[in-house]
Design a protein around this motif. Sequence first.
Motif, PDB file in Angstrom:
ATOM      1  N   GLN A   1      15.457  15.586  44.677  1.00  0.00           N
ATOM      2  CA  GLN A   1      15.664  16.372  45.890  1.00  0.00           C
ATOM      3  C   GLN A   1      14.363  16.950  46.440  1.00  0.00           C
ATOM      4  N   TRP A   2      13.274  16.865  45.630  1.00  0.00           N
ATOM      5  CA  TRP A   2      11.991  17.393  46.080  1.00  0.00           C
ATOM      6  C   TRP A   2      11.062  16.291  46.575  1.00  0.00           C
ATOM      7  N   ALA A   3      11.561  15.062  46.680  1.00  0.00           N
ATOM      8  CA  ALA A   3      10.728  13.953  47.169  1.00  0.00           C
ATOM      9  C   ALA A   3      10.677  13.983  48.691  1.00  0.00           C
ATOM     10  N   SER A   4       9.468  13.786  49.258  1.00  0.00           N
ATOM     11  CA  SER A   4       9.324  13.773  50.714  1.00  0.00           C
ATOM     12  C   SER A   4       9.620  12.396  51.293  1.00  0.00           C
ATOM     13  N   HIS A   5       9.601  11.363  50.435  1.00  0.00           N
ATOM     14  CA  HIS A   5       9.875   9.995  50.882  1.00  0.00           C
ATOM     15  C   HIS A   5      11.000   9.396  50.037  1.00  0.00           C
ATOM     16  N   PRO A   6      11.795   8.527  50.609  1.00  0.00           N
ATOM     17  CA  PRO A   6      12.759   7.782  49.786  1.00  0.00           C
ATOM     18  C   PRO A   6      11.989   6.855  48.845  1.00  0.00           C
ATOM     19  N   SER A   7      12.649   6.367  47.818  1.00  0.00           N
ATOM     20  CA  SER A   7      11.999   5.404  46.923  1.00  0.00           C
ATOM     21  C   SER A   7      11.788   4.083  47.658  1.00  0.00           C
ATOM     22  N   ILE A   8      10.879   3.276  47.139  1.00  0.00           N
ATOM     23  CA  ILE A   8      10.626   1.954  47.730  1.00  0.00           C
ATOM     24  C   ILE A   8      11.915   1.136  47.734  1.00  0.00           C
ATOM     25  N   ASP A   9      12.673   1.199  46.639  1.00  0.00           N
ATOM     26  CA  ASP A   9      13.943   0.449  46.555  1.00  0.00           C
ATOM     27  C   ASP A   9      14.896   0.855  47.673  1.00  0.00           C
TER      28      ASP A   9
END
Length: 680
Positions: free
Chosen positions: A346-354
């Motif tokens: 929930q603290w990621a600014s970008h979605p994962s590559i997948d």
Amino acid sequence: MNIEISNNFKKMTTKAIVSIGLFLIVYILLLFLAIGLTILSVIGGFYIIAAKPMAITIGLGIGLASLGFFILAFLFKFIFKKHKIDRSHLTEIKEQTEPKLFKFISDIVKEVETDFPKKIYLSTDVNASVFYDSSFWSMFFPIKKNLQIGLGLVNTITEQEFKAIMAHEFGHFSQKSMKVGSYVYNVNQVIFNMLYDNESFDQMIQKWANISGYFSIFVVIAVKIIEGIQWILKKMYDFININYLALSREMEFHADEVAANVAGFLPLKESLLRMDLADHSYNSVINYYENKLSENIKSENIYKEQKYVLNFLANESELPFKNSFPIVSTIDLSKFNKSKLIIKDQWASHPSIDERISNLERLNITKENTIQESANSLFLSVETLQQNLTNKLFSFVENSDKLLSVKFDDFKTDYNTNYEKNTFNKIYNGYYDNKNPNYFDINDVVNLSENHNLEMLFNKEKIDMIYDYIALENDENTLLNLENKVFYIKTFDYDGQKFKAKDTSLLIPKIEYEKENLRVEITKNDIAIYSYFYNLAKEKALETELKSKYVAFFKNDKEHDQKSELYINLLKATEFVSNVTPFEQIKSNFNNLKKLETELKKEITIILENELYKSELTELIKENFDKYLKENWVYFTNDEYIDYELQILFKSINDYSYLISRGYFLIKKDLLNFQTELLT
């Protein structure tokens, strides 16, 4: 271009706006309280002075009056703060010198329906971004964005892929609805400033407190009140930030959709998948020269070398090529990731590559007549630019004027030699890349006459066992951190099932059981490997030597844990140097360090006398070790640290850590090389 906003985007936008509204309500309440406190403190100060004008009452009255002003200053200081981007590492380019690139960007800007960048800069690394200098007023007045293009990125993509990346960056600003993200970002900056950017404010109140002891009394009270305000704002910051980051992830999906509409989904997908390899190649070259600076050697063209390393590593991994660039698949990225644990970050600014790839494939937008030339072709003289930025990169090095450029062919030869020195033979199929031979009692091994097949010993099934074990170990550590409340989440998925945070205690024993079973199976295979090579060694009368190398490795494996523990203890024992510590405590800490230093000096002496480390001991390492061993350094005198002596200590500790790790690797490589020689 008008792309429909997803329902999820609208939902996250609403949450972000609500969180800003709540922040404003809390902030206005705090502001009114601060204004009220200021009025009361001024009135109180006036009455104290008026009651009996004298030095003490004047000091107390002014101190009390200042109390409210400091709290108000704290709440208002963000208005005057400007967030400026450091541009010292950037090189501005103009349309006159790069007309083709500017036209390329202009065409994308028109298609995306946004503004042309205020300025365009080149950086040395593997990235592209839009940036601007922001302040509190950025929320109310439009601000022109600047574009930053990394030559390390351009060097590793096609023109169509570059088009997709540029469209993605401009896609963030192409629609009014996207401006909410920019607004929330600025609110975040405001709260961050009040919470953490307090150096100048702290200096101001410290100077005021130093004027008079009476003033300092009220400064202490003001600081306590400000700490309470910061506690409230910290809660608000976490709340706003988590909503901003959720919105930011949706903005990335939206910008990807813009890019797919401009350039097609495939170019963006292929560039995203190649990015890790491109970045790793660039950093490999940077690390190579970090080790060469002591020899006064620098690169002539770091990008030519990056491209070489990119292709070299792609060939080593047997990747296919398209338009002269390696194609990395999603399987290539995830083939060693066997984790069963899924925690939504929930603290990621970008979605994962997948997640981004899945979204692009769902869109499935294709474009005809795409340009497959290298993106380097957009520059009039890219090699000159590459050389200039390479020189700029090395200009930050001390005595850069004394550095000599290495020839490209010499770099290739040396890189290949170093790669060979630091990797294991391909016959092992990566089996030992992230594991060491598991311990077993050599004397208890039976069935040495049993026939084994080399391919079976290192096949995919055996490699999968290694990465299954690593995944279980990582999953267990993550769940232990969750159980110990190192971080907090409500739910997570494990092996396709949803669990609550409190269920970690049920899963950990299960993982430990699976780990132990796998460890047993891996050890069985390690014994079978030993048996296979023992039979080969026996044919050449070298079985005693093979056995002794295994014994030496297991002995070193055990000793390495003890040596590593010394390093960890040294780090813990010296961490006080980085913190504010009373003088008497500093002296006591250095006295306690002496016992560990005696151990360290003993270990360093062993290293200097051991032939194993001869090739790894550079002149700089030996010189520092000699200095460290010759004296009983004190590190602290006259209530001050002695920086020169501390540098000798910390370099000795770090070099010791590097050498014991390097020694471990060399013993392992010696064993594995000996086994491969038995095959010839």
